[in-house]
Motif scaffolding. Sequence first.
Motif, PDB file in Angstrom:
ATOM      1  N   PRO A 118       0.835  -1.200   0.000  1.00 18.18           N
ATOM      2  CA  PRO A 118       0.000   0.000   0.000  1.00 18.18           C
ATOM      3  C   PRO A 118       0.867   1.247   0.000  1.00 18.18           C
ATOM      4  O   PRO A 118       1.952   1.257   0.561  1.00 18.18           O
ATOM      5  N   ALA A 119       0.361   2.287  -0.625  1.00 16.00           N
ATOM      6  CA  ALA A 119       1.109   3.554  -0.649  1.00 16.00           C
ATOM      7  C   ALA A 119       0.126   4.708  -0.600  1.00 16.00           C
ATOM      8  O   ALA A 119      -0.813   4.761  -1.371  1.00 16.00           O
ATOM      9  N   SER A 120       0.323   5.627   0.297  1.00 18.87           N
ATOM     10  CA  SER A 120      -0.513   6.820   0.375  1.00 18.87           C
ATOM     11  C   SER A 120       0.055   7.871  -0.557  1.00 18.87           C
ATOM     12  O   SER A 120       1.221   8.216  -0.483  1.00 18.87           O
ATOM     13  N   VAL A 121      -0.782   8.359  -1.479  1.00 20.74           N
ATOM     14  CA  VAL A 121      -0.315   9.331  -2.464  1.00 20.74           C
ATOM     15  C   VAL A 121      -0.455  10.722  -1.859  1.00 20.74           C
ATOM     16  O   VAL A 121      -1.401  11.449  -2.119  1.00 20.74           O
ATOM     17  N   SER A 122       0.492  11.102  -1.014  1.00 24.51           N
ATOM     18  CA  SER A 122       0.376  12.296  -0.187  1.00 24.51           C
ATOM     19  C   SER A 122       0.516  13.620  -0.912  1.00 24.51           C
ATOM     20  O   SER A 122      -0.016  14.621  -0.432  1.00 24.51           O
ATOM     21  N   PRO A 123       1.243  13.727  -2.063  1.00 23.19           N
ATOM     22  CA  PRO A 123       1.377  15.046  -2.682  1.00 23.19           C
ATOM     23  C   PRO A 123       0.053  15.689  -3.096  1.00 23.19           C
ATOM     24  O   PRO A 123       0.020  16.890  -3.333  1.00 23.19           O
ATOM     25  N   MET A 124      -1.032  14.930  -3.179  1.00 21.88           N
ATOM     26  CA  MET A 124      -2.330  15.510  -3.538  1.00 21.88           C
ATOM     27  C   MET A 124      -3.207  15.751  -2.318  1.00 21.88           C
ATOM     28  O   MET A 124      -4.384  16.074  -2.463  1.00 21.88           O
ATOM     29  N   ARG A 125      -2.649  15.605  -1.145  1.00 22.21           N
ATOM     30  CA  ARG A 125      -3.431  15.796   0.076  1.00 22.21           C
ATOM     31  C   ARG A 125      -4.031  17.189   0.106  1.00 22.21           C
ATOM     32  O   ARG A 125      -3.380  18.175  -0.226  1.00 22.21           O
ATOM     33  N   GLY A 126      -5.289  17.274   0.483  1.00 22.97           N
ATOM     34  CA  GLY A 126      -5.974  18.557   0.552  1.00 22.97           C
ATOM     35  C   GLY A 126      -6.778  18.882  -0.676  1.00 22.97           C
ATOM     36  O   GLY A 126      -7.588  19.816  -0.666  1.00 22.97           O
ATOM     37  N   LYS A 127      -6.589  18.143  -1.766  1.00 21.10           N
ATOM     38  CA  LYS A 127      -7.354  18.364  -2.992  1.00 21.10           C
ATOM     39  C   LYS A 127      -8.515  17.386  -3.060  1.00 21.10           C
ATOM     40  O   LYS A 127      -8.395  16.225  -2.654  1.00 21.10           O
ATOM     41  N   HIS A 128      -9.641  17.851  -3.572  1.00 25.13           N
ATOM     42  CA  HIS A 128     -10.800  16.979  -3.753  1.00 25.13           C
ATOM     43  C   HIS A 128     -10.588  16.130  -5.000  1.00 25.13           C
ATOM     44  O   HIS A 128     -10.378  16.654  -6.090  1.00 25.13           O
TER      45      HIS A 128
END
Length: 223
Positions: free
Chosen positions: A50-60
């Motif tokens: 599993p990998a959390s795609v964090s660079p898009m955090r905060g975007k809908h």
Amino acid sequence: GTGSTATALRSTPVAVSDTIDAVSVSEPSVCTFLFIICLVWTPGSVKVTPASVSPMRGKHVDKVSVGATHACAIAEASVYCWGDNSHGQLGNRSNTDSAGPVKVDISGALKQKEIIDISAGDNFTCALASDGLVVCWGYGAYGQLGNNGTASSSSPVSVYMAGALAGKKGIRLAKVSSYTMCVLAINSNDNDSTAASKSYCWGSNNFGEVGNGGKHADYTYGK
């Protein structure tokens, strides 16, 4: 297939004989969102990472599409992709792989466009803008970029909107095989997305996946 009646490769859209509403395919990765978590594995392997795609955090995030070795998402009307970029399928004018999302180039075909649909294939990606324009990028050897050629592109190029798509606007994308893409389209003057639609497809047609009824593959272009 592309839904017309020949099996020749098609690098421009051709009309499909019978309209379909949706297409579903399996790939060796799965993504889910509110925030994006991807599970990626190699076929034949039991390891799941599993990998959390964090660079898009905060975007809908409105939609995620997973190709063979890359994935893309629509976030606030823009497209972000990550993964393998050996054929330019991330659309950011490079061939450098990225473990995190990169924004697809918006200086050309996607300038001032709002993206409403996305579909990732094997080493290529297509997106649909709110005005009905379809653009693709990445590997193009089978005509799957739909721009009347077979060259690859690391930035978005417009699908050939003359010929079969003249006077049409796209309302939904559907990948039907590894190297074949379709769009459901309606007449440009129809303002209701529920109006009668028809499928138009392009790309690899070795097995008739373009749907135009042919019995052998060649490199002619449907217009």
